[in-house]
Write a protein that holds these residues in place. Structure first.
Motif, PDB file in Angstrom:
ATOM      1  N   GLU A  59       0.806  -1.214   0.000  1.00  0.00           N
ATOM      2  CA  GLU A  59       0.000   0.000   0.000  1.00  0.00           C
ATOM      3  C   GLU A  59       0.841   1.267   0.000  1.00  0.00           C
ATOM      4  N   GLU A  60       2.084   1.157   0.409  1.00  0.00           N
ATOM      5  CA  GLU A  60       3.010   2.280   0.373  1.00  0.00           C
ATOM      6  C   GLU A  60       4.414   1.715   0.242  1.00  0.00           C
ATOM      7  N   PRO A  61       5.390   2.524  -0.189  1.00  0.00           N
ATOM      8  CA  PRO A  61       6.730   1.994  -0.442  1.00  0.00           C
ATOM      9  C   PRO A  61       7.353   1.350   0.792  1.00  0.00           C
ATOM     10  N   VAL A  62       8.039   0.255   0.572  1.00  0.00           N
ATOM     11  CA  VAL A  62       8.789  -0.433   1.626  1.00  0.00           C
ATOM     12  C   VAL A  62      10.176   0.187   1.696  1.00  0.00           C
ATOM     13  N   THR A  63      10.596   0.597   2.880  1.00  0.00           N
ATOM     14  CA  THR A  63      11.883   1.277   3.039  1.00  0.00           C
ATOM     15  C   THR A  63      12.701   0.772   4.216  1.00  0.00           C
ATOM     16  N   SER A  64      12.078  -0.037   5.086  1.00  0.00           N
ATOM     17  CA  SER A  64      12.681  -0.360   6.379  1.00  0.00           C
ATOM     18  C   SER A  64      12.560  -1.847   6.683  1.00  0.00           C
ATOM     19  N   TRP A  65      13.500  -2.361   7.488  1.00  0.00           N
ATOM     20  CA  TRP A  65      13.350  -3.715   8.009  1.00  0.00           C
ATOM     21  C   TRP A  65      12.045  -3.832   8.789  1.00  0.00           C
ATOM     22  N   ASN A  66      11.615  -2.732   9.386  1.00  0.00           N
ATOM     23  CA  ASN A  66      10.388  -2.762  10.189  1.00  0.00           C
ATOM     24  C   ASN A  66       9.145  -3.055   9.361  1.00  0.00           C
TER      25      ASN A  66
END
Length: 301
Positions: A94-101
């Motif tokens: 739903e939104e860009p993935v940027t983090s291990w979280n």
């Protein structure tokens, strides 16, 4: 060129390679990852390199010399390296993935694949908390353990016998996996919507390193072979065949442009700012890792 016949053997994992060295099996060259080089060296299983026989070491990128796991390149030279990241179906987030979280995002519960490797997963939990990949702090490890347990509802385990996790993205529902550049390459070859993300908290670097067995009967020939691997055109041949980076600054003119310019294979320097290698930890911490991993696995039963 030399008349020397090369016998190439593979092993199931690093521990099998170590056992072969420990039992005195006659091998000349061995490839070990960066966590096993210092262990093998400390056990007297590796021979010191004679750089008079490896003049092409001059081609090795400065950033891959004198690393913490083998100061002064006493016993080994990195021949391949890469990153760890997230391979994501951009059409399913739903939104860009940027983090291990993002692995913990409840919107993707049950749709995230992970390789069942303890050090990697504990490391990812530590990185997600902005702790060092190699933390031995009891409080940080306790926090990482609880966070790792909290990940269980979100993930399924990838069969470690598979050559790549990419098939898990080519289905009707999965969203992402953690993996490496070659997983990303395989996924991108089949999916326009697959992207490779190096998380903002920092990637986990890996390297394959070539070394000579302490019991080698052909040490000079082994050094000659290492020197051969670092000829620019030979290093480039390896990169072109495997799509895996090799730290040879003289090789780029011989590397196919589509590989040389591929940011998955050769990420920009700024993407590696928070990157870390695994390093050896104390026996007590190894035992703590084993306890954390067993609890994580038990959560699935």
């Amino acid at each position: 060129e030399t008349g020397i016949h090369v016998k190439y053997e593979v092993y199931a994992d690093q521990e099998e390679a170590m056992e072969q060295l420990r039992t005195g099996k006659q091998v000349d060259l061995v490839v070990l990852d960066n966590t096993y080089v210092p262990i093998a060296a400390s056990e007297g299983l590796l021979a010191k390199l004679n750089y008079a026989n490896i003049p092409n070491f001059r081609n090795v990128s400065p950033g891959f010399r004198d690393l913490a796991f083998d100061p002064g390149n006493t016993y080994s030279i990195t021949i391949q390296w890469g990153t760890t990241g997230l391979i994501v179906r951009t059409d399913r987030v739903e939104e860009p993935v940027t983090s291990w979280n993002d692995l913990w995002d409840p919107r993707y519960a049950g749709k995230i694949g992970i390789w069942p490797y303890d050090r990697e997963m504990i490391g990812i939990a530590l990185k997600s908390l902005n702790y060092s990949l190699n933390s031995e702090d009891p409080d940080e490890l306790a926090e990482a353990e609880e966070k790792l347990i909290a990940l269980r509802p979100n993930i399924f385990l990838i069969d470690p016998n598979l050559p790549t996790g990419a098939p898990h993205l080519i289905d009707e529902e999965n969203v992402m996996i953690y993996g490496w550049g070659y997983d990303a390459r395989e996924a991108q070859a089949q999916l326009d919507a697959a992207t490779y993300v190096l998380p903002q908290e920092g990637t986990i670097l890996w390297s394959d390193n070539i070394a000579i067995s302490a019991g080698s009967r052909h040490k000079a020939a082994a050094e000659q072979f290492i020197n051969f691997l670092f000829r620019p055109e030979i290093s480039a041949l390896m990169v072109n065949e495997l799509w895996v980076a090799m730290p040879n600054d003289a090789a780029p003119p011989f590397i196919k442009p589509e590989i040389r310019d591929n940011l998955t294979v050769f990420p920009p320097f700024e993407a590696l700012a928070q990157a870390e290698y695994y390093s050896a930890v104390s026996a007590e911490t190894e035992q703590r890792y084993a306890q954390i991993w067993q609890r994580f696995l038990d959560e699935n039963e």
